[in-house]
Enzyme design. Structure first.
Site: not given
Ligand code: DGT
Ligand code: MG
Length: 414
Positions: A208, A210, A338
């Site tokens: 996604d 962010d 997001d």
């Molecule tokens: P991806 O999108 O799968 O390539 O990997 P990320 O690391 O971007 O993971 P993602 O998009 O699920 O979440 C980005 C960061 O935001 C992750 O390190 C944790 C944080 N995060 C996501 N959802 C929430 C939430 O509901 N609350 C808090 N505090 N942090 C969140």
């Molecule tokens: Mg992400």
């Protein structure tokens, strides 16, 4: 001579946030297997208090932070958080070049089906497992069963399955950031729109986009999200959106509940025009393909995908909106986005929180709690001994308050 922050001779620190963990490391052959076992354990349990999955993740994190390829089991025993089960897997890979347990999981249909079903936007492990146990095996089994009452997000998840299971490229994320930023600037000049999540940590693909939105003047972010969404909607750029209000309660930080954040935010699916991304279609994923595991449409070098049933073509392929006319070509690609709104005073904490990784944040919060008597959230840092909040205007300030060496986003990939 530059001083090495971590020398090979020193024992590895216990908390992941004390280490440097990069996307590329020396032990993908082990961490890929452990990531698959983590994912599989998550499918068997219901996600939240998943200690087995966490144990695999922690073992993998230790191997990722190792400065050289692991060559013997005795060395693995000395690393922090490598439990008995993970040790067995590592030993198998050292001796045989692969893990029989991992191979068996890949050969069965449970893991594959769970990957397929949890790939549907709005479907978690519990629902996916229920469908598996009912006997469903394909997306059409789900689509064609009239007894299932699918939620709105799940319906769109099925319709846009291929789009949402094709990794978002960095180029696409940049385009979406620009689209959002140009609307934000029209509404509130000087506001900031920052690409966070995995892309900020150096990933070239993600599941996604962010985007953390703020304004240097506290209060100017109020009302911005709904106004931006209205403009995006007006331009027909949203296929799905669900907004949640700011539920931040400053008094809750001293209580136990401090893992989720409470910012105003929107989970959405953007319609990204294919003509805008045509130049990115041939972009090759730069993430490594770990040996021995079929990789399909995965954004994480350590997240193996099987899912043979679905052909995950690059965006802009033959994706069609299957509601109604199944052959009608869409002119856009669905991308998960997001949008998070943070007031200036909480911005530094929000940036750390939304940059991740999720596991890095977990370790930061545990470290704050157990080693510094502080409560860290994506909103604030609270000193529970001095009973005071510690303001931060940068990520460096956050690490400084915690008395931790600063880690660049690219070093937080645990
Ligand atoms: P991806 O999108 O799968 O390539 O990997 P990320 O690391 O971007 O993971 P993602 O998009 O699920 O979440 C980005 C960061 O935001 C992750 O390190 C944790 C944080 N995060 C996501 N959802 C929430 C939430 O509901 N609350 C808090 N505090 N942090 C969140
Ligand atoms: Mg992400």
């Amino acid at each position: 001579v530059p001083v090495a922050t971590e020398s090979i001779a020193e024992p590895m620190p216990k908390y992941e946030c004390q280490r440097i963990t990069r996307l590329k490391h020396h032990n993908h052959r082990f961490t890929t297997a452990l990531a698959l076992l983590e994912e599989h354990a998550g499918y068997l349990q219901s996600g939240k208090q998943d200690s087995r999955a966490l144990a695999f993740r922690k073992a993998a994190c230790s191997l990722k932070a190792l400065h050289h390829p692991l060559t013997n089991i005795e060395e693995a025993r000395k690393l922090p958080h490598i439990g008995r089960h993970s040790l067995e897997v590592i030993q198998d890979i050292l001796e045989d070049g692969f893990s029989r347990e991992v191979q068996d999981i890949c050969d069965g249909d449970f893991y594959e089906t769970m990957q397929l079903f949890t790939g549907i936007f709005g479907v978690g492990a519990t629902t996916a497992r229920k469908w598996y146990e009912t006997g469903f095996r394909t997306l059409d089994d789900i689509r064609n069963d009239s007894t299932l009452s699918l939620k709105r997000d799940q319906k769109i998840g099925l319709d846009l399955y291929q789009d949402l299971n094709t990794p978002v490229s960095l180029a696409e994320a940049d385009i979406i950031q620009d689209l959002v930023n140009s609307e934000v600037q029209k509404l509130q000049p000087g506001a900031t729109v920052v690409l966070t999540g995995g892309f900020r940590r150096g990933k070239t693909e993600g599941h996604d986009v962010d985007l953390l939105i703020s304004h240097p003047t506290e209060g100017k972010e109020t009302g911005l999200l709904s106004a931006v969404l209205a403009r995006l909607r007006g331009k027909d750029l949203l296929a799905y959106e669900t907004m949640s209000a700011n539920t931040y309660d400053p008094s809750s930080v001293s209580k136990k509940e401090y893992t989720l954040d409470h910012f105003e935010r929107c989970f959405s699916i953007f319609k990204l025009d294919k003509s805008l991304i045509s130049s990115t279609q041939n972009a090759k994923p730069t993430s490594e393909s770990p040996a021995g595991v079929v990789q399909q449409g995965t954004s994480n070098p350590d997240r193996p995908h099987q899912g043979e049933e679905v052909s995950l073509e690059r965006a802009g392929g033959t994706a069609s909106f299957s509601e109604g006319d199944k052959t009608a070509e869409k002119t856009w690609v669905g991308r998960r986005v997001d949008l998070i709104i943070a007031p200036a005073s909480q911005y530094a904490y929000a940036l750390v929180g939304w940059t991740g990784s999720k596991h890095f944040n977990r370790s930061l919060r545990l470290y704050a709690d157990h080693e510094r008597n502080m409560k860290l959230t994506s909103h604030v840092l609270y000193d529970t001994v001095k009973h005071q909040y510690l303001p931060a205007s940068s990520e460096e300030d956050v690490f400084h308050h915690l008395q931790l060496p600063y880690r660049e986003p690219a070093e937080r990939n645990c």
